[in-house]
Design a protein around this motif. Structure first.
Motif, mmCIF file in Angstrom:
data_model
loop_
_atom_site.group_PDB
_atom_site.id
_atom_site.type_symbol
_atom_site.label_atom_id
_atom_site.label_comp_id
_atom_site.label_asym_id
_atom_site.label_seq_id
_atom_site.Cartn_x
_atom_site.Cartn_y
_atom_site.Cartn_z
ATOM 1 N N GLY A 154 87.330 3.900 45.025
ATOM 2 C CA GLY A 154 85.951 4.368 44.920
ATOM 3 C C GLY A 154 85.074 3.720 45.972
ATOM 4 O O GLY A 154 85.412 3.705 47.159
ATOM 5 N N ARG A 155 83.966 3.162 45.531
ATOM 6 C CA ARG A 155 82.965 2.648 46.471
ATOM 7 C C ARG A 155 83.307 1.255 46.984
ATOM 8 O O ARG A 155 82.546 0.681 47.774
ATOM 9 C CB ARG A 155 81.598 2.643 45.790
ATOM 10 C CG ARG A 155 81.033 4.062 45.644
ATOM 11 C CD ARG A 155 79.840 4.080 44.710
ATOM 12 N NE ARG A 155 78.866 3.081 45.107
ATOM 13 C CZ ARG A 155 78.086 2.427 44.259
ATOM 14 N NH1 ARG A 155 78.198 2.675 42.962
ATOM 15 N NH2 ARG A 155 77.228 1.538 44.693
ATOM 16 N N VAL A 156 84.444 0.716 46.533
ATOM 17 C CA VAL A 156 84.796 -0.656 46.912
ATOM 18 C C VAL A 156 84.862 -0.799 48.438
ATOM 19 O O VAL A 156 84.347 -1.750 49.019
ATOM 20 C CB VAL A 156 86.121 -1.064 46.260
ATOM 21 C CG1 VAL A 156 86.653 -2.356 46.862
ATOM 22 C CG2 VAL A 156 85.930 -1.226 44.763
ATOM 23 N N GLU A 157 85.449 0.204 49.059
ATOM 24 C CA GLU A 157 85.648 0.154 50.513
ATOM 25 C C GLU A 157 84.320 -0.013 51.252
ATOM 26 O O GLU A 157 84.204 -0.802 52.173
ATOM 27 C CB GLU A 157 86.323 1.454 50.956
ATOM 28 C CG GLU A 157 87.097 1.304 52.243
ATOM 29 C CD GLU A 157 87.767 2.615 52.608
ATOM 30 O OE1 GLU A 157 87.754 2.978 53.785
ATOM 31 O OE2 GLU A 157 88.284 3.285 51.651
ATOM 32 N N ASP A 158 83.292 0.726 50.757
ATOM 33 C CA ASP A 158 81.964 0.622 51.384
ATOM 34 C C ASP A 158 81.360 -0.761 51.157
ATOM 35 O O ASP A 158 80.767 -1.351 52.056
ATOM 36 C CB ASP A 158 81.010 1.668 50.797
ATOM 37 C CG ASP A 158 81.600 3.062 50.950
ATOM 38 O OD1 ASP A 158 82.412 3.248 51.889
ATOM 39 O OD2 ASP A 158 81.261 3.939 50.120
ATOM 40 N N LEU A 159 81.493 -1.226 49.909
ATOM 41 C CA LEU A 159 80.863 -2.498 49.556
ATOM 42 C C LEU A 159 81.525 -3.675 50.253
ATOM 43 O O LEU A 159 80.893 -4.682 50.557
ATOM 44 C CB LEU A 159 80.914 -2.706 48.041
ATOM 45 C CG LEU A 159 80.074 -1.704 47.238
ATOM 46 C CD1 LEU A 159 80.344 -1.866 45.756
ATOM 47 C CD2 LEU A 159 78.585 -1.901 47.527
ATOM 48 N N LEU A 160 82.793 -3.501 50.503
ATOM 49 C CA LEU A 160 83.562 -4.586 51.091
ATOM 50 C C LEU A 160 82.975 -5.005 52.439
ATOM 51 O O LEU A 160 83.028 -6.171 52.823
ATOM 52 C CB LEU A 160 85.017 -4.125 51.256
ATOM 53 C CG LEU A 160 86.016 -5.191 51.638
ATOM 54 C CD1 LEU A 160 86.096 -6.249 50.537
ATOM 55 C CD2 LEU A 160 87.381 -4.559 51.863
ATOM 56 N N ALA A 161 82.391 -4.031 53.159
ATOM 57 C CA ALA A 161 81.797 -4.335 54.459
ATOM 58 C C ALA A 161 80.691 -5.374 54.321
ATOM 59 O O ALA A 161 80.426 -6.137 55.232
ATOM 60 C CB ALA A 161 81.253 -3.042 55.082
#
Ligand code: ADP
Length: 690
Positions: free
Chosen positions: A236-243
């Motif tokens: 899900g949105r983890v990839e975006d938040l990881l930045a």
């Protein structure tokens, strides 16, 4: 106005209370839900940290193993030297399928799985990208196959879900060793099942899933077997938040539609991360059962509270109703108090006036403010003695009530007569609260009564004077009349001729008639002036009736009438009364019967009613008496009409005297008559038996 207002206040209070309870309940549920969700996020965070540490440790182990292998040797010698070390390391690392050593082109020089040696490792697709001088751990895509030999890139599109989960796979991890001139790659084939097992042990599939992702967002493995690796965006949105952040937690919906609480954490040293997704539903299920438990307490309490409030409300309504009725009664009482023409005062138990009504002010001349706080004694007229007031207070104290006439004094000093009622007002326990006095002004009535009394006394005096005059007159007339009769008798006995005898007899009869009239007047006067003396002598009623029959048979027979007597069988032989007066009454009745009957018969009935009542009735078949005259004939000097007087003569005194005599003898004289058919006079007197 007051009560509807109170009712709406109550209703609003009720509504606010219920709303408050419901609000508190909803707030509690919301807080619990919030707590459950944040608890879920915390749990996910904790798990993510644990799994990340595990992952990091695993990768560290691989790195350590790689670094333990010294570079700079010939291929053969590396293989020989490290063969034993690698096998040794592999035994301690159950998460690895194999450890291999590859040269810079990817050819496997040595492997713990001998079948791998010689096969060529494709060096693409690693993250971060391989570079000749890289000293990082590089993580490859998931590969299909048991080990490097014969392995192929994992193709999610080609693999069916079921197949993906069943087919063996591994994740290659590379670490460069040796110097830049002669680089080697240590290749570790990580067994994904090891992680999956570890993950599912700590987080069952029903509660959520754990994903192992590469830093570029590629899914390497998931504890959910049907989740295909190789995807990006699987977390899900983890990839975006990881930045922005190395770790975090969020609520979200995964691409496959699952609502989850996600915590992610990137490895502190390696380009991989762990995402833990807890099923939101599972977490909320706990909250729901908690909510159900709270509801079990809250709703009964709320219900009981509502019921009790409704009950209180209804009771209040009944009280209001009662209050309204009482108010109505009070208003009524107040209007009676205001409107009555009687003077009303209310005092304390000590006798101090609390209030008076307008009629009190009007009758006594005192204004309310002049009497309030004072004793009603201020109205005392001085007419009554001490005993009167003592009796009044005694009456109130004994019976709680006194009623009587009183003379009071007005403010202007004049007197007035009052019909006074004083009542003690007590409470349920009998304690004295008030005295209420009600005075009707009877001054006018008193004057009127006094006038009537005076008039009556005057009339009685006049009547007495008349009667006395009549008595004196008749008495005075009797004396000369006796002389006339006596001398007529003397003359009648002397030698006279027939003509003189007839004339003397006429004088004698006229004088006799006049004497009887005088006797009647005298009798009546005596009765009127109550100077009549009644005897109490023994007599035989049958004999009395017999005598009268004998006396009246000749005049009756002369008129062609039959006279008979009828004696009751139980008629006593001897009774006590005044036989002379009885005879006088019966003589009058019989002479009337003979006088007012032209044909037919006259009957005398005699009977005795125990214990002391002698009744003698005289019935005739004469002219009778009209109903409207039947009472009037008992008044003095009353005759039915002038014509009968002319025909039958008389004074109109006989029945009046007779009835008064009968009453004086403790009895009565009554008539029953039908005009044209006859009359029946019934005489009853008190007559004692022997
Ligand atoms: P009086 O001396 O006129 O008879 P009473 O008082 O005896 O006076 O009677 C009053 C009147 O009552 C009579 O004049 C007569 O009109 C009426 N009355 C009395 N007795 C009888 C009767 N038996 N039948 C009809 N009328 C009677």
């Amino acid at each position: 106005m007051h009560n509807p207002y109170r009712r709406s206040v109550l209703l609003i209070t009720l509504a606010v209370l219920i709303a408050g309870w419901l609000g508190a309940y909803a707030f509690t549920l919301w807080r619990l839900r919030d707590a459950a969700l944040s608890g879920g996020l915390e749990a996910a965070t904790t798990q993510a940290r644990n799994f990340e540490q595990h992952l990091t440790q695993t990768l560290e182990m691989i790195e350590l193993i790689a670094l333990g292998l010294a570079p700079g040797q010939s291929t053969e010698s590396v293989g020989e030297r490290f063969g034993a070390q690698m096998n040794d390391a592999l035994r301690k690392a159950p998460y690895l399928r194999s450890l291999s050593l590859a040269d810079a082109e990817g050819r496997i020089l040595y492997s713990t799985t001998p079948g791998n040696v010689g096969s060529r490792l494709a060096l693409r697709g690693f993250f971060p990208d391989l570079a000749a001088d890289s000293t990082m751990i590089h993580i490859g895509q998931r590969w299909q196959g048991r080990d490097l030999a014969g392995a192929g890139a994992f193709t999610p599109l080609a693999a069916t879900k079921g197949a993906a989960s069943r087919q063996p796979a591994f994740i290659p991890v590379l670490r460069r060793i040796g110097d830049n001139g002669q680089p080697y790659w240590v290749v570790a084939a990580i067994n994904p099942e090891y992680f999956v097992l570890h993950f599912t042990q700590l987080l069952p599939e029903t509660e959520g899933r754990v994903q192992l992702l590469r830093h570029d967002g590629t899914l390497l493995l998931s504890s959910r077997l049907d989740e295909l690796p190789g995807h990006s965006q699987a977390a899900g949105r983890v990839e975006d938040l990881l930045a922005q952040h190395e770790s975090g937690a969020l609520a979200q919906t995964l691409p496959d539609g699952a609502a989850v609480l996600t915590a992610y954490r990137a490895s502190s040293r390696f380009p991989a991360l762990i995402a833990v997704h807890l099923q939101r539903e599972t977490i909320l299920e706990n909250w729901r059962s908690e909510a159900r438990r709270i509801s079990l307490v809250v709703f009964p309490v709320l219900f009981a509270l509502t019921v009790s409030i409704v009950l209180v409300w209804r009771r209040q309504q009944r009280l209001d109703q009662r209050e309204r009725e009482l108010a109505g009664q009070r208003k009524l009482a107040a209007s009676v108090f205001e409107a009555t023409t009687n003077a009303v005062f209310l005092t304390t138990p000590g006798g101090d006036v609390i209030t008076v009504n307008p009629a009190f002010e009007r009758i006594t001349g005192y204004r309310a403010d002049e009497v309030v706080g004072r004793n009603p004694r201020l109205l005392a007229s001085g007419v009554h003695d001490r005993a009167f007031y003592a009796d009044l207070w005694h009456g109130i104290q004994e019976n709680g009530h006194w009623h009587g006439e009183i003379v009071n004094r007005r403010k202007d000093g004049s007197l007035f007569h009052g019909q006074l009622s004083i009542t003690a007002v007590t409470d349920d326990a009998g304690r004295l609260l008030h005295y209420v006095g009600v005075t009707a002004d009877i001054t006018e009535r008193k004057q009127y009564e006094a006038e009537i009394l005076a008039a009556k006394e005057k009339a009685e005096a006049a009547s007495l004077a008349k009667t006395t005059f009549l008595a004196t007159m008749s008495h005075e007339l009797r004396t000369p009349m006796n002389g006339v009769i006596g001398m007529t008798d003397v003359l009648l006995r002397s030698a006279i001729d027939d003509k003189q005898r007839r004339q003397l007899e006429i004088i004698r009869a006229s004088a006799g008639a006049l004497m009887s009239i005088l006797d009647q007047i005298l009798d009546y006067s005596k009765i009127e002036t109550q100077t009549l003396q009644l005897a109490d002598a023994p007599f035989d009623p049958a004999a009395l009736v017999g005598e009268l029959a004998t006396l009246f048979t000749p005049p009756a027979t002369a008129k062609g009438l039959r006279l008979r007597s009828c004696l009751a069988p139980d008629l006593p032989a001897c009774l006590h009364a005044d036989p002379v007066r009885l005879r006088q009454i019966l003589t009058n009745l019989l002479s009337n019967a003979v006088k007012f009957t032209r044909d037919g018969e006259i009957v005398v009935d005699a009977s005795f009613a125990a214990p002391d009542r002698l009744c003698i009735a005289v019935s005739d078949t004469g002219i009778g008496i009209a109903p409207e005259m039947q009472q009037q004939i008992f008044a003095a000097f009353t005759q039915v009409d002038g014509s009968t007087t002319r025909e039958f003569g008389g004074t109109g005194l006989g029945l009046a005297s007779s009835r008064r005599l009968a009453e004086a003898m403790g009895g009565s004289l009554e008539v029953a008559s039908t005009p044209g058919q006859g009359s029946r006079f019934t005489l009853c007197v008190a007559a004692r038996r022997d």
